[in-house]
Structure formats: C-alpha cells, structure tokens
Design an enzyme around this catalytic site. Structure first.
Site, PDB file in Angstrom:
ATOM      1  N   THR A   1     -12.110   5.659   9.031  1.00 44.52           N
ATOM      2  CA  THR A   1     -13.130   4.620   7.925  1.00 44.52           C
ATOM      3  C   THR A   1     -13.219   2.928   7.495  1.00 44.52           C
ATOM      4  O   THR A   1     -12.442   2.405   8.423  1.00 44.52           O
ATOM      5  CB  THR A   1     -12.635   4.596   6.691  1.00 44.52           C
TER       6      THR A   1
ATOM      7  N   VAL B   1      -8.370   8.040   9.182  1.00 44.68           N
ATOM      8  CA  VAL B   1      -9.354   8.388   8.800  1.00 44.68           C
ATOM      9  C   VAL B   1     -10.312   7.162   9.216  1.00 44.68           C
ATOM     10  O   VAL B   1     -10.163   5.889   9.190  1.00 44.68           O
ATOM     11  CB  VAL B   1      -9.358   8.624   7.569  1.00 44.68           C
TER      12      VAL B   1
ATOM     13  N   LYS C   1       1.254   4.394  -2.656  1.00 42.85           N
ATOM     14  CA  LYS C   1       0.770   5.607  -2.854  1.00 42.85           C
ATOM     15  C   LYS C   1       1.963   6.413  -3.145  1.00 42.85           C
ATOM     16  O   LYS C   1       1.936   7.954  -3.656  1.00 42.85           O
ATOM     17  CB  LYS C   1       0.279   5.972  -1.119  1.00 42.85           C
TER      18      LYS C   1
ATOM     19  N   TYR D   1       0.423  -1.033   0.187  1.00 43.15           N
ATOM     20  CA  TYR D   1       0.059  -0.481   0.073  1.00 43.15           C
ATOM     21  C   TYR D   1       0.776   1.044  -0.148  1.00 43.15           C
ATOM     22  O   TYR D   1       0.328   2.468  -1.239  1.00 43.15           O
ATOM     23  CB  TYR D   1      -1.349  -0.418   1.761  1.00 43.15           C
TER      24      TYR D   1
END
Length: 250
Positions: free
Chosen positions: A183, A181, A152, A148
């Site tokens: 989420t 965040v 990014k 990941y």
C-alpha cells in the site's frame, strides 16, 4: 456474519486495503457499500465499480462532526469496517510529540467515535458486525514506527473491551491483524526505513479476501496474510518472541 445482502460502511475506502474491501464486499453480494473517506471526491474510481451499490460518504476521523453526519446519512448499515488510520515515522523519545498525539487521536479515539456513532445504527437494523482493521504491530512495537504500534495496541484492547459489550446487542466484533501490505502507507514506511522493504508484501486484494473469509467463518481474530499468520502463531505460544521479532526490525 452473512455478507450477502448486508449493508456495509468501510472507512478509508479510497485506496489500499479499504478500496479492496469495497470490491470484495461487492463481489460477495453486499446490498450496498457506503465508501467513506476524508475527501469524497477521492472515491470516484471506487464508486465507478458499481454506481448502483457504492455510496460515497465523508468521514474524517479527526473531525467528529463528519462522523455524526455519516451515521445520519447511512442509517441502513449492518456491518461497519473501521479501516482508516494515520501514520508517522520516528522514535518515541525524540520525534515530534504532536505527531504521536495525532496518530493516537486518529487511530484510537477516531475509530472509537465511529464505533459509538454506528453501534446504535447497527442495533436498530437488527444487529450485525464490526470489523476493526488493526495491525500485527499491536503485538510488538518497532522502534522506528513512532506512535503507530501503540495506537494499534490501544485499538486491539478497545476491540476486546467492546466485544463483550456488544455481544448481548447482537453485534459481533472482529479484529484483523495484517502484516506488510503493498500500500501507499508501506511505501511511506520504506522511504523512511528501508529495512521494511526486505519483507514479503501481501496485496490489498489478498488481505480483503482473507478478511471476508474470516468474517464469514465468524473468526474473532483474523490474520490475513502469510507474515501475519506467522506472527499470530508465535504470539499464541511466545509473546516475548513477537516483541523481540518486531522490535528488531530497525
């Protein structure tokens, strides 16, 4: 970028930051928001926020045909928000390599395909902007997050590269670097690596508001929450410090 009256397409709009961005664009007077997700049926609640202005669109970053079809179905877009992405936990030396490849294909190549499909649309409509939602992980990798952070970092580099190409075409390019965040993705991460639960979480609504504030101010790099702001400040003065901070999470 003038948000009022703009026509926006947001990928990954069915939940989290994407859904919050749709709501914030509506609140700030966007003329239309094309809300994109792999499964348009998952957008029912998003469309219900304003059926007259929200249009569901099928976009799967791993399926190029859906991206081409979306550009044809949304010929009025002036503002593209690349928010969709995928994730996979593990350490790079021993995790399933196929999962690493999937994350890289989705987050980097998939986003690039969307960009390539919609740049001609935005240019035909007189110019506008592209917003790439990246991550503070672009500045330093956390070992347990697998491919990941690398995806990014690649997206960050791509954002810088196309910024120079698109400026003469009347298209601004903005990078957003959220921290933790609240989420579904963060819940998934915490389920695999509980240490991430120790960090303060911004809400999706807070990130959406700060993102549009930055866009309206024409900021190229947007750090939309307090944790991200701290990382951004450290990154400007001590990039190795950011590497040590993020790599030490797990």
């Amino acid at each position: 970028m003038e948000i009022e009256g703009s026509v926006v397409l947001v990928t990954g709009a069915n939940r989290g930051i994407g859904r919050a961005l749709v709501g914030e664009f509506l609140a700030r007077g966007a003329a239309r928001v094309h809300a994109a997700a792999r499964n348009p049926a998952s957008l029912a609640a998003v469309v219900a926020e304003d059926p007259a202005r929200v249009v569901p669109v099928a976009v799967d970053l791993s399926a190029p045909d859906t991206i081409t079809a979306a550009a044809e179905a949304a010929p009025d877009v002036t503002l593209l928000v690349n928010n969709a992405g995928s994730h996979g936990m593990g350490h790079l030396l021993d995790m399933d390599l196929a999962l690493v490849e999937e994350v890289m294909r989705t987050n980097f190549l998939g986003t690039l395909r969307v960009l390539r499909a919609f740049v001609p649309v935005i240019e035909r409509n007189g110019g506008g902007a592209v917003v790439n939602v990246i991550s503070i992980g672009a500045f330093g990798a956390t070992p347990a997050l697998g491919g990941y952070p690398a995806s990014k970092a690649a997206l960050h580099s791509m954002t810088q590269a196309v910024r120079q190409d698109l400026a003469p075409r009347g298209i601004g390019v903005h990078a957003v670097f959220p921290g933790p965040v609240d989420t579904d993705m963060l819940d998934y991460v915490i389920g695999h690596e509980p240490a991430f639960g120790d960090f303060p979480r911004a809400t999706s609504a807070e990130v959406a508001r700060a993102t549009l504030d930055g866009l309206a101010a024409d900021a190229e790099d947007i750090f939309p929450d307090s944790f991200a702001v701290g990382v951004g400040e450290l990154w400007r003065s001590d990039p190795k410090g950011v590497e040590r901070r993020l790599s030490g999470i797990s």
